[in-house]
Design a protein around this motif. Structure first.
Motif, mmCIF file in Angstrom:
data_model
loop_
_atom_site.group_PDB
_atom_site.id
_atom_site.type_symbol
_atom_site.label_atom_id
_atom_site.label_comp_id
_atom_site.label_asym_id
_atom_site.label_seq_id
_atom_site.Cartn_x
_atom_site.Cartn_y
_atom_site.Cartn_z
ATOM 1 N N MET A 1 0.844 -1.172 0.000
ATOM 2 C CA MET A 1 0.000 0.000 0.000
ATOM 3 C C MET A 1 0.888 1.232 0.000
ATOM 4 O O MET A 1 1.897 1.269 0.678
ATOM 5 C CB MET A 1 -0.900 -0.031 1.235
ATOM 6 C CG MET A 1 -1.804 1.142 1.353
ATOM 7 S SD MET A 1 -2.924 0.879 2.740
ATOM 8 C CE MET A 1 -3.726 2.412 2.721
ATOM 9 N N LYS A 2 0.498 2.247 -0.780
ATOM 10 C CA LYS A 2 1.300 3.468 -0.843
ATOM 11 C C LYS A 2 0.535 4.651 -0.270
ATOM 12 O O LYS A 2 -0.660 4.793 -0.478
ATOM 13 C CB LYS A 2 1.690 3.786 -2.281
ATOM 14 C CG LYS A 2 2.740 2.869 -2.838
ATOM 15 C CD LYS A 2 3.229 3.380 -4.156
ATOM 16 C CE LYS A 2 4.379 2.537 -4.649
ATOM 17 N NZ LYS A 2 4.991 3.099 -5.836
ATOM 18 N N LEU A 3 1.243 5.485 0.452
ATOM 19 C CA LEU A 3 0.723 6.733 0.972
ATOM 20 C C LEU A 3 1.746 7.791 0.608
ATOM 21 O O LEU A 3 2.922 7.664 0.952
ATOM 22 C CB LEU A 3 0.534 6.642 2.492
ATOM 23 C CG LEU A 3 -0.013 7.870 3.185
ATOM 24 C CD1 LEU A 3 -1.435 8.163 2.701
ATOM 25 C CD2 LEU A 3 -0.022 7.675 4.688
ATOM 26 N N ASN A 4 1.327 8.810 -0.132
ATOM 27 C CA ASN A 4 2.260 9.842 -0.614
ATOM 28 C C ASN A 4 3.402 9.229 -1.410
ATOM 29 O O ASN A 4 4.558 9.597 -1.255
ATOM 30 C CB ASN A 4 2.799 10.675 0.548
ATOM 31 C CG ASN A 4 1.709 11.420 1.274
ATOM 32 O OD1 ASN A 4 0.756 11.870 0.659
ATOM 33 N ND2 ASN A 4 1.820 11.528 2.575
ATOM 34 N N ASP A 5 3.069 8.240 -2.266
ATOM 35 C CA ASP A 5 4.031 7.551 -3.130
ATOM 36 C C ASP A 5 5.109 6.780 -2.371
ATOM 37 O O ASP A 5 6.174 6.507 -2.900
ATOM 38 C CB ASP A 5 4.690 8.524 -4.117
ATOM 39 C CG ASP A 5 3.713 9.004 -5.160
ATOM 40 O OD1 ASP A 5 2.815 8.231 -5.539
ATOM 41 O OD2 ASP A 5 3.841 10.149 -5.612
ATOM 42 N N LYS A 6 4.852 6.451 -1.113
ATOM 43 C CA LYS A 6 5.803 5.662 -0.328
ATOM 44 C C LYS A 6 5.105 4.389 0.142
ATOM 45 O O LYS A 6 3.977 4.423 0.625
ATOM 46 C CB LYS A 6 6.327 6.448 0.867
ATOM 47 C CG LYS A 6 7.146 7.650 0.438
ATOM 48 C CD LYS A 6 7.768 8.330 1.613
ATOM 49 C CE LYS A 6 8.576 9.516 1.082
ATOM 50 N NZ LYS A 6 9.347 10.150 2.113
ATOM 51 N N VAL A 7 5.790 3.262 0.010
ATOM 52 C CA VAL A 7 5.256 1.988 0.461
ATOM 53 C C VAL A 7 5.174 2.013 1.985
ATOM 54 O O VAL A 7 6.091 2.465 2.659
ATOM 55 C CB VAL A 7 6.154 0.824 -0.018
ATOM 56 C CG1 VAL A 7 5.686 -0.495 0.547
ATOM 57 C CG2 VAL A 7 6.201 0.782 -1.539
ATOM 58 N N GLN A 8 4.037 1.507 2.510
ATOM 59 C CA GLN A 8 3.802 1.519 3.957
ATOM 60 C C GLN A 8 4.001 0.121 4.550
ATOM 61 O O GLN A 8 3.769 -0.878 3.898
ATOM 62 C CB GLN A 8 2.372 1.983 4.252
ATOM 63 C CG GLN A 8 2.064 3.375 3.731
ATOM 64 C CD GLN A 8 2.864 4.436 4.441
ATOM 65 O OE1 GLN A 8 2.730 4.602 5.640
ATOM 66 N NE2 GLN A 8 3.701 5.142 3.708
ATOM 67 N N THR A 9 4.404 0.104 5.814
ATOM 68 C CA THR A 9 4.510 -1.161 6.536
ATOM 69 C C THR A 9 3.175 -1.444 7.230
ATOM 70 O O THR A 9 2.303 -0.569 7.299
ATOM 71 C CB THR A 9 5.626 -1.116 7.603
ATOM 72 O OG1 THR A 9 5.303 -0.094 8.554
ATOM 73 C CG2 THR A 9 6.976 -0.846 6.978
ATOM 74 N N ILE A 10 3.030 -2.657 7.773
ATOM 75 C CA ILE A 10 1.770 -3.026 8.414
ATOM 76 C C ILE A 10 1.488 -2.203 9.669
ATOM 77 O O ILE A 10 0.352 -2.112 10.110
ATOM 78 C CB ILE A 10 1.724 -4.533 8.740
ATOM 79 C CG1 ILE A 10 2.889 -4.949 9.610
ATOM 80 C CG2 ILE A 10 1.658 -5.352 7.467
ATOM 81 C CD1 ILE A 10 2.859 -6.406 10.040
ATOM 82 N N ASP A 11 2.508 -1.552 10.218
ATOM 83 C CA ASP A 11 2.280 -0.696 11.386
ATOM 84 C C ASP A 11 2.220 0.791 11.017
ATOM 85 O O ASP A 11 2.276 1.657 11.878
ATOM 86 C CB ASP A 11 3.317 -0.958 12.475
ATOM 87 C CG ASP A 11 4.747 -0.786 12.004
ATOM 88 O OD1 ASP A 11 4.970 -0.590 10.810
ATOM 89 O OD2 ASP A 11 5.655 -0.867 12.856
ATOM 90 N N ARG A 13 4.270 2.783 9.091
ATOM 91 C CA ARG A 13 5.479 3.561 8.804
ATOM 92 C C ARG A 13 5.836 3.464 7.337
ATOM 93 O O ARG A 13 5.390 2.556 6.646
ATOM 94 C CB ARG A 13 6.664 3.028 9.631
ATOM 95 C CG ARG A 13 6.557 3.219 11.116
ATOM 96 C CD ARG A 13 7.788 2.695 11.863
ATOM 97 N NE ARG A 13 7.959 1.255 11.711
ATOM 98 C CZ ARG A 13 8.884 0.671 10.936
ATOM 99 N NH1 ARG A 13 9.743 1.382 10.255
ATOM 100 N NH2 ARG A 13 8.963 -0.634 10.861
ATOM 101 N N ASP A 14 6.673 4.385 6.857
ATOM 102 C CA ASP A 14 7.223 4.270 5.501
ATOM 103 C C ASP A 14 8.180 3.077 5.483
ATOM 104 O O ASP A 14 8.983 2.901 6.395
ATOM 105 C CB ASP A 14 7.990 5.530 5.107
ATOM 106 C CG ASP A 14 7.082 6.736 4.919
ATOM 107 O OD1 ASP A 14 5.855 6.548 4.769
ATOM 108 O OD2 ASP A 14 7.600 7.861 4.913
#
Length: 58
Positions: A1-11, A13-14
């Motif tokens: 999943m991406k938020l602001n074009d950055k892949v996110q961890t399950i907790d 974080r970027d």
């Protein structure tokens, strides 16, 4: 999943490949189209192409 074009961890974080394992990436299931739809659509396109070639020969 991406938020602001950055892949996110399950907790939330970027994702940082230097400290996070790939299994920490938050994946989004069923994103995009179903494979069965791709197969169905491509099969129809192939058949139409063959039909055009057949009619052209007549």
């Amino acid at each position: 999943m991406k938020l602001n074009d950055k892949v996110q961890t399950i907790d939330g974080r970027d994702f940082d490949p230097s400290r996070d394992a790939e299994d920490r990436i938050k994946w989004v299931a069923n994103e995009g189209i179903r494979v069965s739809r791709v197969i169905n659509r491509s099969g129809k396109q192939i058949c139409r192409h063959c039909e055009v070639k057949f009619v052209d020969k007549l």
